[in-house]
Design an enzyme around this catalytic site. Structure first.
Site, PDB file in Angstrom:
ATOM      1  N   HIS A 116       0.815  -1.221   0.000  1.00 57.27           N
ATOM      2  CA  HIS A 116       0.000   0.000   0.000  1.00 57.27           C
ATOM      3  C   HIS A 116       0.843   1.263   0.000  1.00 57.27           C
ATOM      4  O   HIS A 116       0.347   2.333   0.349  1.00 57.27           O
ATOM      5  CB  HIS A 116      -0.969  -0.040   1.188  1.00 57.27           C
ATOM      6  CG  HIS A 116      -2.015  -1.118   1.045  1.00 57.27           C
ATOM      7  ND1 HIS A 116      -2.769  -1.608   2.079  1.00 57.27           N
ATOM      8  CD2 HIS A 116      -2.411  -1.823  -0.056  1.00 57.27           C
ATOM      9  CE1 HIS A 116      -3.588  -2.549   1.630  1.00 57.27           C
ATOM     10  NE2 HIS A 116      -3.382  -2.705   0.344  1.00 57.27           N
ATOM     11  N   CYS A 124       5.936  12.565  -8.102  1.00 55.94           N
ATOM     12  CA  CYS A 124       5.354  13.578  -8.976  1.00 55.94           C
ATOM     13  C   CYS A 124       4.794  12.834 -10.179  1.00 55.94           C
ATOM     14  O   CYS A 124       5.556  12.229 -10.946  1.00 55.94           O
ATOM     15  CB  CYS A 124       6.413  14.599  -9.412  1.00 55.94           C
ATOM     16  SG  CYS A 124       5.775  15.708 -10.682  1.00 55.94           S
ATOM     17  N   CYS A 145       8.705  21.139 -11.132  1.00 61.84           N
ATOM     18  CA  CYS A 145       7.892  21.332 -12.349  1.00 61.84           C
ATOM     19  C   CYS A 145       6.606  22.104 -12.038  1.00 61.84           C
ATOM     20  O   CYS A 145       5.854  22.454 -12.941  1.00 61.84           O
ATOM     21  CB  CYS A 145       7.551  19.984 -12.988  1.00 61.84           C
ATOM     22  SG  CYS A 145       6.271  19.073 -12.105  1.00 61.84           S
ATOM     23  N   SER A 184      -6.761  -7.836   9.404  1.00 60.45           N
ATOM     24  CA  SER A 184      -8.156  -8.268   9.516  1.00 60.45           C
ATOM     25  C   SER A 184      -8.565  -9.127   8.323  1.00 60.45           C
ATOM     26  O   SER A 184      -9.611  -9.774   8.359  1.00 60.45           O
ATOM     27  CB  SER A 184      -9.073  -7.045   9.604  1.00 60.45           C
ATOM     28  OG  SER A 184      -8.875  -6.223   8.476  1.00 60.45           O
TER      29      SER A 184
HETATM   30  P1  NAD Z   1      -7.057  -3.619  10.127  1.00 59.15           P
HETATM   31  O1  NAD Z   1      -7.093  -2.390  10.975  1.00 59.15           O
HETATM   32  O2  NAD Z   1      -8.180  -3.867   9.208  1.00 59.15           O
HETATM   33  O3  NAD Z   1      -6.901  -4.874  11.079  1.00 59.15           O
HETATM   34  C1  NAD Z   1      -5.975  -4.892  12.124  1.00 59.15           C
HETATM   35  C2  NAD Z   1      -6.006  -6.267  12.747  1.00 59.15           C
HETATM   36  O4  NAD Z   1      -4.989  -6.317  13.739  1.00 59.15           O
HETATM   37  C3  NAD Z   1      -7.337  -6.601  13.423  1.00 59.15           C
HETATM   38  O5  NAD Z   1      -7.751  -7.881  12.977  1.00 59.15           O
HETATM   39  C4  NAD Z   1      -6.996  -6.601  14.920  1.00 59.15           C
HETATM   40  O6  NAD Z   1      -7.738  -7.576  15.635  1.00 59.15           O
HETATM   41  C5  NAD Z   1      -5.514  -6.959  14.898  1.00 59.15           C
HETATM   42  N1  NAD Z   1      -4.732  -6.456  16.027  1.00 59.15           N
HETATM   43  C6  NAD Z   1      -4.890  -5.303  16.724  1.00 59.15           C
HETATM   44  N2  NAD Z   1      -3.930  -5.170  17.654  1.00 59.15           N
HETATM   45  C7  NAD Z   1      -3.140  -6.265  17.551  1.00 59.15           C
HETATM   46  C8  NAD Z   1      -1.971  -6.722  18.238  1.00 59.15           C
HETATM   47  N3  NAD Z   1      -1.415  -5.996  19.234  1.00 59.15           N
HETATM   48  N4  NAD Z   1      -1.430  -7.905  17.879  1.00 59.15           N
HETATM   49  C9  NAD Z   1      -1.990  -8.653  16.876  1.00 59.15           C
HETATM   50  N5  NAD Z   1      -3.080  -8.273  16.195  1.00 59.15           N
HETATM   51  C10 NAD Z   1      -3.657  -7.100  16.519  1.00 59.15           C
HETATM   52  O7  NAD Z   1      -5.668  -3.576   9.364  1.00 59.15           O
HETATM   53  P2  NAD Z   1      -5.190  -4.235   7.990  1.00 59.15           P
HETATM   54  O8  NAD Z   1      -5.733  -5.611   7.883  1.00 59.15           O
HETATM   55  O9  NAD Z   1      -3.752  -3.997   7.923  1.00 59.15           O
HETATM   56  O10 NAD Z   1      -5.916  -3.362   6.864  1.00 59.15           O
HETATM   57  C11 NAD Z   1      -6.072  -1.972   7.007  1.00 59.15           C
HETATM   58  C12 NAD Z   1      -5.523  -1.085   5.902  1.00 59.15           C
HETATM   59  O11 NAD Z   1      -5.167   0.226   6.430  1.00 59.15           O
HETATM   60  C13 NAD Z   1      -4.235  -1.607   5.353  1.00 59.15           C
HETATM   61  O12 NAD Z   1      -4.058  -1.079   4.091  1.00 59.15           O
HETATM   62  C14 NAD Z   1      -3.233  -0.984   6.299  1.00 59.15           C
HETATM   63  O13 NAD Z   1      -1.958  -0.921   5.789  1.00 59.15           O
HETATM   64  C15 NAD Z   1      -3.754   0.414   6.475  1.00 59.15           C
HETATM   65  N6  NAD Z   1      -3.288   0.930   7.785  1.00 59.15           N
HETATM   66  C16 NAD Z   1      -1.945   0.981   8.017  1.00 59.15           C
HETATM   67  C17 NAD Z   1      -1.457   1.375   9.253  1.00 59.15           C
HETATM   68  C18 NAD Z   1       0.039   1.395   9.458  1.00 59.15           C
HETATM   69  O14 NAD Z   1       0.777   1.597   8.500  1.00 59.15           O
HETATM   70  N7  NAD Z   1       0.508   1.162  10.671  1.00 59.15           N
HETATM   71  C19 NAD Z   1      -2.346   1.716  10.269  1.00 59.15           C
HETATM   72  C20 NAD Z   1      -3.731   1.674   9.992  1.00 59.15           C
HETATM   73  C21 NAD Z   1      -4.194   1.259   8.740  1.00 59.15           C
END
Ligand code: NAD
Length: 234
Positions: A116, A124, A145, A184
């Site tokens: 992502h 750019c 630019c 998730s």
């Molecule tokens: P999500 O928020 O949909 O799911 C997070 C998952 O992590 C949940 O299932 C939750 O139960 C679990 N979780 C929470 N705390 C935890 C822990 N301490 N240990 C283990 N599991 C734990 O996230 P996703 O599936 O990555 O999808 C969300 C989208 O948003 C992705 O594209 C993600 O990259 C982006 N996003 C990125 C960040 C980041 O870069 N840190 C933060 C938020 C969202």
């Protein structure tokens, strides 16, 4: 709690970590869904899609500067460090992440496939240039630019970079152990990727604090914090 004996890293040759926002939760970065999630407070249509950027790039940059500032204050946690250690110890270990926070790289992981994109890269689109940028706030906002730099992030409604997708698919096909950590499993198309490793016969582990809609597809389900469950696999 596990379905049966916890797999150990030492028993495998090509390990693939597939990580999500839950891995960085222990660093203090809110996950996508649930309490404190960024999209419960902000509407992505105003801050995180190409249409919003075309309409009001300054507003979109103000929001991303806030995210950069918040993430810059966070440090990689033991989960990131264990993954980087395993990669150092076993050359054929790969990391495919949905996270944009750059914490894998800051903990020493190499060649991370960032499905992502990254908060710490800008591009750019007029000049077709991409570069790293860790300034907070990001300055200057415009390329020489005249066009605005754009965060190199896969926003809502954007397609994934086909090169990243292809690399992730190759790694998933080749691994003998897949460890999904803190995702998730509902954000597509990334959520589909673990199925490649499942079909090719890899041992599969899901680490999460709770069950997810895809939990039943995994052979092993480790329930608890990412750092603790990864430590249990050493
Ligand atoms: P999500 O928020 O949909 O799911 C997070 C998952 O992590 C949940 O299932 C939750 O139960 C679990 N979780 C929470 N705390 C935890 C822990 N301490 N240990 C283990 N599991 C734990 O996230 P996703 O599936 O990555 O999808 C969300 C989208 O948003 C992705 O594209 C993600 O990259 C982006 N996003 C990125 C960040 C980041 O870069 N840190 C933060 C938020 C969202």
């Amino acid at each position: 709690m596990t379905t049966n004996a916890t797999p150990r890293f030492g028993d495998f040759h090509r390990i693939l970590f597939f990580t999500g926002a839950g891995l960085s939760a222990e660093s203090g970065i809110p996950t996508y869904r649930g309490k404190g999630g960024v999209w419960t407070e902000y509407d992505y249509e105003d801050y995180a899609c190409q249409r919003a950027f075309a309409r009001d790039p300054e507003k979109v940059w103000d929001f991303h500067d806030k995210r950069r500032a918040a993430v810059a204050r966070c440090e990689p946690n033991d989960g990131h460090r264990i993954i980087a250690d395993v990669q150092r110890e076993r050359a054929d270990t790969a990391v495919v992440t949905q996270n944009i926070d750059g914490l894998h790289a800051r903990s020493g992981a190499r060649d991370v496939v960032e499905l992502h994109g990254s908060l710490w890269r800008v591009r750019c689109d007029r000049e077709r240039v991409v570069r790293d940028d860790v300034t907070v706030p990001m300055t200057p906002r415009q390329c020489s630019c005249g066009a605005y730099w754009r965060p190199d992030i896969v926003w809502f409604e954007d397609a994934l970079d086909p090169r990243n997708l292809e690399r992730a698919q190759e790694l998933l096909l080749a691994c003998d152990l897949l460890v999904s950590v803190g995702t998730s499993g509902v954000v597509y198309p990334a959520a589909e990727l673990p199925r490649i490793a499942m079909r090719s016969g890899a041992t599969t582990v899901e680490i999460n604090v709770e069950d997810t809609p895809v939990s039943a597809l995994y052979q092993h389900r480790l329930r608890g914090k990412a750092s603790e469950m990864l430590a249990a696999m050493r």
